[in-house]
Design a protein around this motif. Structure first.
Motif, PDB file in Angstrom:
ATOM      1  N   VAL A 122       5.340   1.277   7.131  1.00 18.00           N
ATOM      2  CA  VAL A 122       6.385   1.864   6.190  1.00 18.00           C
ATOM      3  C   VAL A 122       6.028   3.239   5.706  1.00 18.00           C
ATOM      4  CG1 VAL A 122       7.757   1.538   4.277  1.00 18.00           C
ATOM      5  CG2 VAL A 122       6.980  -0.601   5.698  1.00 18.00           C
ATOM      6  N   ALA A 123       6.905   4.100   6.491  1.00 14.90           N
ATOM      7  CA  ALA A 123       6.373   5.463   6.022  1.00 14.90           C
ATOM      8  C   ALA A 123       7.476   5.894   5.116  1.00 14.90           C
ATOM      9  CB  ALA A 123       6.714   6.437   7.264  1.00 14.90           C
ATOM     10  N   GLY A 124       8.421   5.299   4.731  1.00 16.66           N
ATOM     11  CA  GLY A 124       9.342   5.699   3.500  1.00 16.66           C
ATOM     12  C   GLY A 124      10.383   4.621   3.448  1.00 16.66           C
ATOM     13  N   TYR A 125      11.307   4.789   2.504  1.00 18.17           N
ATOM     14  CA  TYR A 125      12.397   3.950   2.186  1.00 18.17           C
ATOM     15  C   TYR A 125      13.591   4.751   1.280  1.00 18.17           C
ATOM     16  CZ  TYR A 125      11.183   3.170  -2.655  1.00 18.17           C
ATOM     17  OH  TYR A 125      10.940   3.773  -4.262  1.00 18.17           O
ATOM     18  N   TYR A 126      14.801   3.998   1.049  1.00 19.14           N
ATOM     19  CA  TYR A 126      15.620   4.504   0.523  1.00 19.14           C
ATOM     20  C   TYR A 126      16.325   3.506   0.078  1.00 19.14           C
ATOM     21  CZ  TYR A 126      18.937   4.606   4.475  1.00 19.14           C
ATOM     22  OH  TYR A 126      19.956   4.285   5.465  1.00 19.14           O
ATOM     23  N   THR A 127      17.638   3.616  -0.784  1.00 16.04           N
ATOM     24  CA  THR A 127      18.368   2.564  -1.257  1.00 16.04           C
ATOM     25  C   THR A 127      19.865   2.902  -1.298  1.00 16.04           C
ATOM     26  OG1 THR A 127      18.052   2.696  -3.695  1.00 16.04           O
ATOM     27  CG2 THR A 127      16.697   1.038  -2.691  1.00 16.04           C
ATOM     28  N   LEU A 128      20.763   2.166  -1.077  1.00 16.31           N
ATOM     29  CA  LEU A 128      22.122   2.429  -1.369  1.00 16.31           C
ATOM     30  C   LEU A 128      22.742   1.534  -2.245  1.00 16.31           C
ATOM     31  CD1 LEU A 128      23.421   3.648   2.393  1.00 16.31           C
ATOM     32  CD2 LEU A 128      22.696   5.154   0.595  1.00 16.31           C
ATOM     33  N   SER A 129      23.938   1.816  -2.937  1.00 17.32           N
ATOM     34  CA  SER A 129      24.894   1.025  -3.691  1.00 17.32           C
ATOM     35  C   SER A 129      26.001   1.444  -3.955  1.00 17.32           C
ATOM     36  CB  SER A 129      23.809   0.404  -4.945  1.00 17.32           C
ATOM     37  OG  SER A 129      23.297   1.439  -5.713  1.00 17.32           O
ATOM     38  N   HIS A 148       6.141  15.849   7.344  1.00 16.93           N
ATOM     39  CA  HIS A 148       6.395  15.562   8.546  1.00 16.93           C
ATOM     40  C   HIS A 148       8.144  15.459   8.835  1.00 16.93           C
ATOM     41  CE1 HIS A 148       2.310  13.861   8.444  1.00 16.93           C
ATOM     42  NE2 HIS A 148       2.342  14.221   9.804  1.00 16.93           N
ATOM     43  N   GLY A 149       8.861  15.923   7.924  1.00 21.14           N
ATOM     44  CA  GLY A 149      10.003  15.786   7.811  1.00 21.14           C
ATOM     45  C   GLY A 149      10.800  14.457   7.684  1.00 21.14           C
ATOM     46  N   HIS A 178       0.706  -1.352  -0.005  1.00 20.25           N
ATOM     47  CA  HIS A 178      -0.104  -0.083  -0.202  1.00 20.25           C
ATOM     48  C   HIS A 178       0.766   1.348   0.054  1.00 20.25           C
ATOM     49  CE1 HIS A 178      -3.364  -2.680   0.676  1.00 20.25           C
ATOM     50  NE2 HIS A 178      -2.827  -3.117   1.534  1.00 20.25           N
ATOM     51  N   PHE A 179       2.166   1.243  -0.160  1.00 23.11           N
ATOM     52  CA  PHE A 179       2.882   2.367  -0.202  1.00 23.11           C
ATOM     53  C   PHE A 179       2.741   3.161  -1.289  1.00 23.11           C
ATOM     54  CE2 PHE A 179       6.699   4.771  -1.069  1.00 23.11           C
ATOM     55  CZ  PHE A 179       7.034   5.355   0.195  1.00 23.11           C
ATOM     56  N   ALA A 180       2.409   4.504  -0.875  1.00 17.29           N
ATOM     57  CA  ALA A 180       2.303   5.343  -2.215  1.00 17.29           C
ATOM     58  C   ALA A 180       2.799   6.753  -2.202  1.00 17.29           C
ATOM     59  CB  ALA A 180       0.676   5.488  -2.466  1.00 17.29           C
ATOM     60  N   SER A 181       3.822   6.919  -2.839  1.00 18.17           N
ATOM     61  CA  SER A 181       4.465   8.162  -2.485  1.00 18.17           C
ATOM     62  C   SER A 181       3.971   9.331  -3.371  1.00 18.17           C
ATOM     63  CB  SER A 181       6.200   8.111  -2.750  1.00 18.17           C
ATOM     64  OG  SER A 181       6.204   8.036  -4.168  1.00 18.17           O
ATOM     65  N   GLY A 182       3.257   8.876  -4.330  1.00 21.08           N
ATOM     66  CA  GLY A 182       2.689  10.000  -5.361  1.00 21.08           C
ATOM     67  C   GLY A 182       3.651  10.042  -6.661  1.00 21.08           C
ATOM     68  N   VAL A 183       4.745   9.271  -6.543  1.00 19.50           N
ATOM     69  CA  VAL A 183       5.566   9.045  -7.862  1.00 19.50           C
ATOM     70  C   VAL A 183       5.621   7.503  -8.031  1.00 19.50           C
ATOM     71  CG1 VAL A 183       7.884   9.245  -8.695  1.00 19.50           C
ATOM     72  CG2 VAL A 183       7.111  10.927  -7.166  1.00 19.50           C
ATOM     73  N   ARG A 217      17.241   5.682  -4.631  1.00 18.76           N
ATOM     74  CA  ARG A 217      15.951   5.966  -4.342  1.00 18.76           C
ATOM     75  C   ARG A 217      15.690   6.295  -3.109  1.00 18.76           C
ATOM     76  NH1 ARG A 217      16.041   1.953  -8.083  1.00 18.76           N
ATOM     77  NH2 ARG A 217      15.026   2.373  -9.966  1.00 18.76           N
ATOM     78  N   LEU A 218      14.622   7.536  -2.923  1.00 17.22           N
ATOM     79  CA  LEU A 218      14.390   7.799  -1.471  1.00 17.22           C
ATOM     80  C   LEU A 218      12.915   8.328  -1.539  1.00 17.22           C
ATOM     81  CD1 LEU A 218      16.132   9.991   1.149  1.00 17.22           C
ATOM     82  CD2 LEU A 218      13.868  10.605   0.564  1.00 17.22           C
ATOM     83  N   ALA A 219      12.088   7.767  -0.938  1.00 18.28           N
ATOM     84  CA  ALA A 219      10.667   8.500  -1.097  1.00 18.28           C
ATOM     85  C   ALA A 219       9.938   7.933   0.198  1.00 18.28           C
ATOM     86  CB  ALA A 219       9.821   7.351  -2.087  1.00 18.28           C
ATOM     87  N   VAL A 220       9.092   8.878   0.625  1.00 16.56           N
ATOM     88  CA  VAL A 220       7.996   8.855   1.719  1.00 16.56           C
ATOM     89  C   VAL A 220       6.473   8.692   1.247  1.00 16.56           C
ATOM     90  CG1 VAL A 220       7.184  10.465   3.525  1.00 16.56           C
ATOM     91  CG2 VAL A 220       9.811  10.529   2.937  1.00 16.56           C
ATOM     92  N   ASP A 221       5.928   7.890   1.721  1.00 13.67           N
ATOM     93  CA  ASP A 221       4.323   7.774   1.671  1.00 13.67           C
ATOM     94  C   ASP A 221       4.031   9.099   1.712  1.00 13.67           C
ATOM     95  OD1 ASP A 221       1.668   7.030   2.140  1.00 13.67           O
ATOM     96  OD2 ASP A 221       2.193   5.036   1.975  1.00 13.67           O
TER      97      ASP A 221
END
Length: 176
Positions: free
Chosen positions: A61-68, A108-109, A24-29, A98-102
């Motif tokens: 889950v309020a947000g996520y990011y990835t590192l590589s 909310h910062g 159900h994660f939806a950042s708008g992108v 990638r970095l996104a917030v629902d």
């Protein structure tokens, strides 16, 4: 939001696992949402990206990011930056892919919280990396990173970087 804020203290960032509900994660992108819902687990299993999730106290889950790992061509850096580096054709860097917030939690910062965690992990890494690189998805993302002191690469304004040497002092007081 400050470090003494009880909401901030109740958040945690974990490595993405099967227990985290991504449906159900939806950042708008759309591209970021599809990636999180369908591709991120495969990238983690294949060691293409290391995904991290921001969790609320109830496990949402309020947000996520990835590192590589990545590299940047020395010639792509601004001349004043390149001048200070060895003359290798490629310079090692870390990609904040990638970095996104629902969207339920926009404002909310949490984007800054995720970015700070990503930068702290980059600093703690035992792998050499000159800078953190980001590919801003759109102009809003570019402005977010510019507000966080990332600099655009001269020929690609949506590809930004921030040297780890500039990031380190931000965490020295906190003992990162």
């Amino acid at each position: 939001m400050t470090a003494s804020d009880p909401v901030l203290r109740s958040l945690r960032i974990d490595v993405l696992g099967p227990q985290h509900d991504r449906r159900h994660f939806a950042s708008g992108v759309d591209a970021l949402d599809r990636y999180f819902q369908t591709q991120i687990g495969q990238d983690a299993r294949k060691n293409i990206a290391a995904p991290f999730v921001l969790l609320l106290p109830d496990g949402t889950v309020a947000g996520y990011y990835t590192l590589s790992a990545t590299s940047v061509h020395l010639a792509d850096l601004p001349p004043e930056t390149a001048r200070k580096l060895p003359r290798y054709p490629l310079v090692p860097a870390t990609l904040l892919g990638r970095l996104a917030v629902d969207r339920r939690f926009h404002g909310h910062g949490y984007g800054g919280y995720l970015l700070a965690d990503a930068l702290r992990r980059c600093l703690r890494s035992e792998i050499a990396s000159f800078a953190v690189i980001v590919d801003a998805y759109d102009d809003n993302a570019r402005r977010f990173y510019e507000a966080m002191s990332f600099l655009a690469l001269p020929d690609t304004p949506r590809k930004l970087f921030r040297p780890l040497a500039d990031i380190a002092p931000l965490f020295q007081e906190s003992g990162a």
